[in-house]
Design a protein around this motif. Structure first.
Motif, PDB file in Angstrom:
ATOM      1  N   ASP A   1       0.653  -1.182  -0.060  1.00  0.00           N
ATOM      2  CA  ASP A   1      -0.045   0.003   0.149  1.00  0.00           C
ATOM      3  C   ASP A   1       0.687   1.144   0.146  1.00  0.00           C
ATOM      4  O   ASP A   1       0.543   2.257  -0.506  1.00  0.00           O
ATOM      5  N   ARG A   2       2.068   1.294   0.295  1.00  0.00           N
ATOM      6  CA  ARG A   2       2.872   2.341   0.344  1.00  0.00           C
ATOM      7  C   ARG A   2       3.937   2.497  -0.935  1.00  0.00           C
ATOM      8  O   ARG A   2       4.766   3.262  -0.872  1.00  0.00           O
ATOM      9  N   LEU A   3       3.433   1.669  -1.688  1.00  0.00           N
ATOM     10  CA  LEU A   3       4.199   1.694  -3.171  1.00  0.00           C
ATOM     11  C   LEU A   3       3.918   3.422  -3.672  1.00  0.00           C
ATOM     12  O   LEU A   3       3.121   3.841  -3.586  1.00  0.00           O
ATOM     13  N   PRO A   4       5.295   3.648  -4.104  1.00  0.00           N
ATOM     14  CA  PRO A   4       5.446   5.258  -4.548  1.00  0.00           C
ATOM     15  C   PRO A   4       4.852   5.472  -5.846  1.00  0.00           C
ATOM     16  O   PRO A   4       4.865   6.759  -6.143  1.00  0.00           O
ATOM     17  N   TYR A   5       4.488   4.755  -6.615  1.00  0.00           N
ATOM     18  CA  TYR A   5       3.687   4.959  -7.947  1.00  0.00           C
ATOM     19  C   TYR A   5       2.449   5.868  -7.950  1.00  0.00           C
ATOM     20  O   TYR A   5       1.617   5.524  -7.075  1.00  0.00           O
TER      21      TYR A   5
ATOM     22  N   GLU B   1       5.114  21.011   4.716  1.00  0.00           N
ATOM     23  CA  GLU B   1       4.248  21.691   3.942  1.00  0.00           C
ATOM     24  C   GLU B   1       4.666  22.131   2.522  1.00  0.00           C
ATOM     25  O   GLU B   1       4.082  22.223   1.581  1.00  0.00           O
ATOM     26  N   ASN B   2       5.727  22.418   2.179  1.00  0.00           N
ATOM     27  CA  ASN B   2       6.440  22.931   1.088  1.00  0.00           C
ATOM     28  C   ASN B   2       7.217  22.086   0.144  1.00  0.00           C
ATOM     29  O   ASN B   2       8.122  22.247  -0.521  1.00  0.00           O
ATOM     30  N   ASN B   3       7.121  20.637   0.762  1.00  0.00           N
ATOM     31  CA  ASN B   3       7.980  19.405   0.165  1.00  0.00           C
ATOM     32  C   ASN B   3       7.028  18.386   0.049  1.00  0.00           C
ATOM     33  O   ASN B   3       7.107  17.532   0.828  1.00  0.00           O
ATOM     34  N   PRO B   4       5.853  18.561  -0.757  1.00  0.00           N
ATOM     35  CA  PRO B   4       4.874  17.488  -0.548  1.00  0.00           C
ATOM     36  C   PRO B   4       5.139  16.373  -1.283  1.00  0.00           C
ATOM     37  O   PRO B   4       6.342  16.111  -2.249  1.00  0.00           O
ATOM     38  N   SER B   5       4.602  15.263  -0.974  1.00  0.00           N
ATOM     39  CA  SER B   5       4.631  13.935  -1.806  1.00  0.00           C
ATOM     40  C   SER B   5       3.809  14.403  -3.266  1.00  0.00           C
ATOM     41  O   SER B   5       3.104  14.994  -3.459  1.00  0.00           O
ATOM     42  N   PRO B   6       4.435  13.771  -4.637  1.00  0.00           N
ATOM     43  CA  PRO B   6       5.508  12.583  -4.711  1.00  0.00           C
ATOM     44  C   PRO B   6       6.999  13.213  -4.544  1.00  0.00           C
ATOM     45  O   PRO B   6       7.681  12.395  -4.959  1.00  0.00           O
ATOM     46  N   ILE B   7       7.006  14.587  -4.453  1.00  0.00           N
ATOM     47  CA  ILE B   7       8.531  14.973  -4.480  1.00  0.00           C
ATOM     48  C   ILE B   7       9.201  14.614  -3.224  1.00  0.00           C
ATOM     49  O   ILE B   7      10.186  14.260  -3.205  1.00  0.00           O
ATOM     50  N   SER B   8       8.628  14.585  -2.121  1.00  0.00           N
ATOM     51  CA  SER B   8       9.348  13.928  -0.919  1.00  0.00           C
ATOM     52  C   SER B   8       8.532  12.386  -0.734  1.00  0.00           C
ATOM     53  O   SER B   8       7.467  12.369  -0.877  1.00  0.00           O
ATOM     54  N   GLN B   9       9.584  11.553  -0.832  1.00  0.00           N
ATOM     55  CA  GLN B   9       9.056  10.225  -0.441  1.00  0.00           C
ATOM     56  C   GLN B   9       9.391   9.754   1.077  1.00  0.00           C
ATOM     57  O   GLN B   9       9.192   8.601   1.321  1.00  0.00           O
ATOM     58  N   TRP B  10       9.754  10.486   1.799  1.00  0.00           N
ATOM     59  CA  TRP B  10      10.332  10.342   3.057  1.00  0.00           C
ATOM     60  C   TRP B  10       9.312   9.363   4.097  1.00  0.00           C
ATOM     61  O   TRP B  10       9.410   8.309   4.399  1.00  0.00           O
ATOM     62  N   ASP B  11       8.214   9.954   4.209  1.00  0.00           N
ATOM     63  CA  ASP B  11       7.144   9.346   5.092  1.00  0.00           C
ATOM     64  C   ASP B  11       6.640   7.653   4.522  1.00  0.00           C
ATOM     65  O   ASP B  11       6.767   6.926   5.321  1.00  0.00           O
TER      66      ASP B  11
ATOM     67  N   ALA C   1      13.972  -3.039  -1.624  1.00  0.00           N
ATOM     68  CA  ALA C   1      15.000  -2.244  -2.355  1.00  0.00           C
ATOM     69  C   ALA C   1      14.158  -1.175  -3.251  1.00  0.00           C
ATOM     70  O   ALA C   1      14.850   0.009  -3.375  1.00  0.00           O
ATOM     71  N   LEU C   2      12.958  -1.516  -3.625  1.00  0.00           N
ATOM     72  CA  LEU C   2      12.139  -0.343  -4.296  1.00  0.00           C
ATOM     73  C   LEU C   2      12.044   1.000  -3.343  1.00  0.00           C
ATOM     74  O   LEU C   2      12.312   2.052  -3.844  1.00  0.00           O
ATOM     75  N   PHE C   3      11.620   0.707  -2.312  1.00  0.00           N
ATOM     76  CA  PHE C   3      11.615   1.841  -1.421  1.00  0.00           C
ATOM     77  C   PHE C   3      12.773   2.772  -0.999  1.00  0.00           C
ATOM     78  O   PHE C   3      12.828   3.918  -0.936  1.00  0.00           O
ATOM     79  N   TYR C   4      13.926   1.897  -0.873  1.00  0.00           N
ATOM     80  CA  TYR C   4      15.275   2.586  -0.610  1.00  0.00           C
ATOM     81  C   TYR C   4      15.614   3.147  -2.301  1.00  0.00           C
ATOM     82  O   TYR C   4      16.270   4.341  -2.057  1.00  0.00           O
TER      83      TYR C   4
ATOM     84  N   PHE D   1       4.628  12.988 -19.357  1.00  0.00           N
ATOM     85  CA  PHE D   1       3.757  12.914 -18.480  1.00  0.00           C
ATOM     86  C   PHE D   1       3.587  11.692 -17.875  1.00  0.00           C
ATOM     87  O   PHE D   1       2.534  11.232 -17.110  1.00  0.00           O
ATOM     88  N   GLU D   2       4.727  10.867 -17.541  1.00  0.00           N
ATOM     89  CA  GLU D   2       4.720   9.642 -16.782  1.00  0.00           C
ATOM     90  C   GLU D   2       5.474   9.843 -15.421  1.00  0.00           C
ATOM     91  O   GLU D   2       6.039   8.857 -14.818  1.00  0.00           O
ATOM     92  N   ASN D   3       5.787  11.180 -15.081  1.00  0.00           N
ATOM     93  CA  ASN D   3       6.501  11.589 -13.797  1.00  0.00           C
ATOM     94  C   ASN D   3       7.942  11.307 -13.776  1.00  0.00           C
ATOM     95  O   ASN D   3       8.527  10.854 -12.884  1.00  0.00           O
ATOM     96  N   LYS D   4       8.458  11.319 -14.949  1.00  0.00           N
ATOM     97  CA  LYS D   4       9.810  11.100 -15.038  1.00  0.00           C
ATOM     98  C   LYS D   4      10.970  12.267 -15.240  1.00  0.00           C
ATOM     99  O   LYS D   4      12.022  12.219 -14.745  1.00  0.00           O
ATOM    100  N   ARG D   5      10.425  13.318 -15.831  1.00  0.00           N
ATOM    101  CA  ARG D   5      10.975  14.458 -15.972  1.00  0.00           C
ATOM    102  C   ARG D   5      11.874  15.171 -14.895  1.00  0.00           C
ATOM    103  O   ARG D   5      13.026  15.708 -14.990  1.00  0.00           O
ATOM    104  N   PHE D   6      10.930  15.350 -13.920  1.00  0.00           N
ATOM    105  CA  PHE D   6      11.474  15.947 -12.761  1.00  0.00           C
ATOM    106  C   PHE D   6      12.823  15.194 -12.091  1.00  0.00           C
ATOM    107  O   PHE D   6      13.796  15.964 -11.925  1.00  0.00           O
ATOM    108  N   TRP D   7      12.822  14.153 -12.339  1.00  0.00           N
ATOM    109  CA  TRP D   7      13.828  13.301 -11.590  1.00  0.00           C
ATOM    110  C   TRP D   7      15.096  13.273 -12.675  1.00  0.00           C
ATOM    111  O   TRP D   7      16.259  13.203 -12.231  1.00  0.00           O
TER     112      TRP D   7
END
Length: 610
Positions: free
Chosen positions: A52-56, A91-101, A146-149, A537-543
């Protein structure tokens, strides 16, 4: 759709119990663990909470914070982030930019699961089934960790003020009330090493694919099992779960990240190693022989989207199919009852070459700024609705002049900046959308959709990038069987480049590609551009921009199109739409959440972040 909704079978019907806080008093923890050993569904719930915590994510989000797109929803937190408010606080580093939590939560669940998996009675009456279930579930947990890390490294890895390249705290045991939470960040290289080890563990325990067998000769010699029992554990009912091929792909993605300019100096991974890990994945499908000739337009393949259809050869891993009209309601133009949210940029449109394969900036391309959409790369019309596009039997006008509907009604709704749901750039999103959907509530028509998690095209492009960097465009010193040039040629031929408007090959072929094949730097630029186009548009460009150390602060442009009512001549004017306010000196590396830095003295922040 959450993955737990597609795997409701595990030794009968699974019951997903709510997990109490893992840090409750120890005597209750003991009771919970004892229950897990006897109640396999309860124990399996831990792993499901990991899933359920998968980052996709299944919608276009991070692209609107790049030079590829903007959104007309100006209250979006991605708009705020991209226009100057990105900071280390949550507040200013929202998901999915932040993956911490989410990713740290996922790691906690799988770590806890790994402590109990070998003690749970998965199939107590059948020794072979017990071992198969134990192995498979352990393999899934290793692959998920591995994926989460990997996602944590991508989002939070970076250089601290002491000059060291750090990852995140490396935890392979579950935390509880007695744990020391004040853990330092491991080095980036140490995190990569752990990811590789977890991927290898997953590969050793999991099948490449989950598929039913019908012959005893297909049984694994590792288990003394019957066909029925083997299929129960490793058969097609487990499709969608972590598998060996997915773990191999995560290893390849991690290697590419580590070998990228932002990390390569201290990651311990070379481009040659990254290319070899990508090749492992691609050899599983027989290299370019497994290249899907329709992989770039999977979202248009309506027959293959149906639940009864076979798996698309383009999909290495995907979300479950789901029937809705959500994407269309959000992104159709206003005259088609959509909100027009994602607006592709002129920057991205300019990245699509001409049909002859040359960039529009090339004097030999034939590009006409007064007729900018003619003889362009066919992928432009696949992915973007531009002025004059016919979509759902309706012509979309994004200029400043009106459309007259079939009923004689004069409409301006799709026009540039006309209303709150109109385009800000002169373009609307087309990729990912089905034209047989009706989002209008009074005549709602939903259809099946899928969203890719990992496409084979992504891994082919990763191989091309790493191989070109390591060995050049046409070298294959490892005997992989294909080169960076071969991959890009296949991708561009699939797109129809080097052909005329009816698809007949041009006499000269794809001359620009042949020019790039003689120049490693030029080929690197081409590979990056092909990745931009293929994965838009598949959320790759930012990274990608961050790992390549390319500017994040490229201003976003659009196209204003005016019409002379007497001559009907169109005038095209490039306009600035939105400033991108990033600090390239440090924001290629994302922050550790400020709240965590304040709590734990051993956590070092990436340099530049406060």
């Amino acid at each position: 759709m959450k993955i737990r909704n597609i795997i409701l079978y595990f030794i009968g019907a699974l019951v997903f119990c709510s997990c109490d806080d893992m840090f409750v008093p120890a005597d209750e923890n003991t009771r919970q663990e004892d229950a897990m050993y006897e109640e396999s569904n309860y124990a399996h719930g831990l792993l499901m909470y990991g899933y359920d915590r998968l980052p996709y994510i299944t919608t276009t989000q991070t692209d609107i914070a790049t030079d590829d797109a903007v959104t007309n929803l100006k209250t979006s937190n991605m708009v705020n982030l991209a226009t100057g408010s990105w900071a280390a606080n949550k507040e200013n580093n929202p998901s999915p930019i932040s993956q911490w939590d989410a990713c740290k939560d996922g790691i906690q669940y799988v770590n806890k699961f790994l402590t109990v998996v070998e003690h749970v009675k998965w199939a107590p009456s059948a020794v072979s089934k017990q071992q198969m279930f134990t192995d498979r579930l352990k393999g899934e947990a290793f692959g998920l960790r591995a994926l989460f890390y990997y996602y944590l490294l991508q989002a939070h890895g970076g250089y601290a003020d002491d000059g060291e390249l750090y990852g995140v705290p490396l935890l392979t045991e579950p935390e509880d009330a007695s744990s020391d939470f004040n853990q330092p960040r491991a080095t980036f290289a140490e995190c990569v090493k752990q990811i590789f080890a977890d991927c290898d563990s997953a590969v050793n325990l999991l099948p490449f694919d989950y598929a039913d067998i019908s012959s005893p000769t297909d049984l694994s010699i590792k288990y003394n099992a019957e066909i029925t029992g083997f299929n129960l554990v490793f058969g097609s009912r487990a499709n969608g779960l972590m598998s060996a091929k997915i773990a191999e792909a995560v290893k390849a993605q991690t290697a590419l990240l580590a070998a990228s300019p932002a990390f390569r100096e201290k990651s311990g991974v070379t481009s040659a190693e990254a290319a070899k890990y990508c090749a492992v994945v691609l050899k599983r499908i027989n290299g370019l022989n497994g290249f899907d000739p329709k992989g770039n337009i999977w979202y248009k393949n309506t027959t293959m989207l149906e639940p009864s259809a076979a798996e698309m050869p383009e999909m290495l891993w995907r979300e479950a199919r789901h029937k809705n009209a959500d994407q269309e309601k959000e992104n159709f133009p206003p005259t088609l009852y959509g909100n027009g949210r994602v607006n592709p940029s002129q920057n991205l449109v300019d990245a699509f070459p001409m049909r002859n394969g040359r960039p529009i900036t090339d004097p030999l391309s034939g590009y006409d700024p007064n007729d900018p959409y003619t003889s362009r790369d066919p992928r432009l019309s696949d992915n973007v609705i531009y002025n004059g596009t016919t979509f759902r039997r309706s012509v979309i006008y994004t200029g400043t002049y009106p459309r007259v509907s079939d009923k004689g009604v004069v409409e301006y709704d799709d026009n540039l900046e006309y209303g709150s749901t109109s385009t800000r750039t002169g373009y609307y999103l087309k990729k990912l959308l089905r034209d047989d959907v009706s989002p209008l509530s009074s005549s709602l028509l939903e259809q099946q959709h899928i969203y890719p998690r990992i496409r084979y095209t992504e891994i082919f492009l990763a191989y091309a990038e790493a191989a070109n960097d390591a060995w050049g465009p046409t070298a294959d010193p490892e005997g992989v069987g294909f080169t960076a040039y071969d991959v890009i040629k296949a991708i561009r031929e699939r797109a129809g480049l080097g052909t005329n408007e009816v698809g007949i090959p041009l006499p000269e072929g794809d001359v620009y590609l042949e020019e790039c094949a003689k120049d490693q730097t030029k080929m690197a630029e081409l590979i990056r551009n092909e990745r931009r186009i293929e994965l838009c548009f598949e959320n790759k460009r930012f990274w990608d921009l961050r790992r390549w150390l390319l500017p994040l602060n490229e201003d976003v442009y659009g196209m204003k199109i005016d019409r002379d009512d007497e001559t009907n001549v169109l005038t095209y004017t490039r306009i600035k739409v939105e400033d991108r306010v990033f600090d390239n000196s440090y924001q290629c590396y994302g922050p550790i959440p400020k709240e965590e830095i304040l709590k734990w003295s051993n956590l070092k922040q990436n340099k530049g972040w406060k």
